[in-house]
Motif scaffolding. Sequence first.
Motif, PDB file in Angstrom:
ATOM      1  N   LEU A  21      -0.921  -0.303  -2.742  1.00 32.28           N
ATOM      2  CA  LEU A  21      -1.195  -0.349  -1.312  1.00 32.28           C
ATOM      3  C   LEU A  21      -0.084  -1.151  -0.649  1.00 32.28           C
ATOM      4  O   LEU A  21       0.307  -2.212  -1.139  1.00 32.28           O
ATOM      5  N   PRO A  41     -10.568   7.392  -4.102  1.00 32.67           N
ATOM      6  CA  PRO A  41     -10.160   7.358  -2.687  1.00 32.67           C
ATOM      7  C   PRO A  41     -11.037   6.439  -1.823  1.00 32.67           C
ATOM      8  O   PRO A  41     -10.542   5.760  -0.935  1.00 32.67           O
ATOM      9  N   ARG A  42     -12.333   6.415  -2.084  1.00 32.71           N
ATOM     10  CA  ARG A  42     -13.214   5.499  -1.352  1.00 32.71           C
ATOM     11  C   ARG A  42     -12.873   4.046  -1.645  1.00 32.71           C
ATOM     12  O   ARG A  42     -12.884   3.208  -0.753  1.00 32.71           O
ATOM     13  N   ASP A  76      -9.771   3.081   0.152  1.00 32.50           N
ATOM     14  CA  ASP A  76     -10.062   2.939   1.572  1.00 32.50           C
ATOM     15  C   ASP A  76     -10.725   1.588   1.869  1.00 32.50           C
ATOM     16  O   ASP A  76     -10.357   0.906   2.827  1.00 32.50           O
ATOM     17  N   ASN A 122      -8.098  -1.168   1.393  1.00 31.08           N
ATOM     18  CA  ASN A 122      -7.117  -1.107   2.470  1.00 31.08           C
ATOM     19  C   ASN A 122      -7.701  -1.699   3.755  1.00 31.08           C
ATOM     20  O   ASN A 122      -7.059  -2.500   4.432  1.00 31.08           O
ATOM     21  N   GLY A 123      -8.923  -1.337   4.084  1.00 31.80           N
ATOM     22  CA  GLY A 123      -9.577  -1.876   5.278  1.00 31.80           C
ATOM     23  C   GLY A 123      -9.786  -3.379   5.185  1.00 31.80           C
ATOM     24  O   GLY A 123      -9.586  -4.111   6.165  1.00 31.80           O
TER      25      GLY A 123
END
Length: 165
Positions: A76, A110-111, A114, A117-118
């Motif tokens: 990331l 992917p979740r 996410d 990352n958030g």
Amino acid sequence: MSDATATAPDSADDAPKKKSKMPLVLGLVFALLGGGGGFMAVQMGLIGGETAGDEAHAPDPLEPLPPVAFVPLEPLLISLPNRSGHQYLRFVAQIEVAPEHAADVEAIKPRIVDVLNGYLRAVEVADFDDPNALMRLRAQMLRRVQVVAGEGRVRDLLIMEFVLS
């Protein structure tokens, strides 16, 4: 002149006496004896260490590690505000799972990315300066990953890279 000769110090009588070195010598001898005695007591097994019965006892074999699988996450790259002095945060991690849950976690990767990352975008840049920040961030991210993956699937989050540039 008789007064001058009477007040002249007698060099043999008034010379300062040397202190005896006997206490120093005795202290050194007792220290050597105590050190030697302690060494012998440890070597003979009288103090600490193994006893005669322990020498024949073989050490227990190590238990095998539980089976484990690692699911790598894509790196990331988080852009940071310009006022922070840093431009980017590079984050790379792997998720430790039981082998039977590796496919499940791989499917929802992917979740997981996410959520991480958030979370990393929401963290204040000043929090990165704290020496304990990485431990706290790791615990927060692990908890979020465990919630996304479901209880019991994720054991740990291993941080491979955490670089501010």
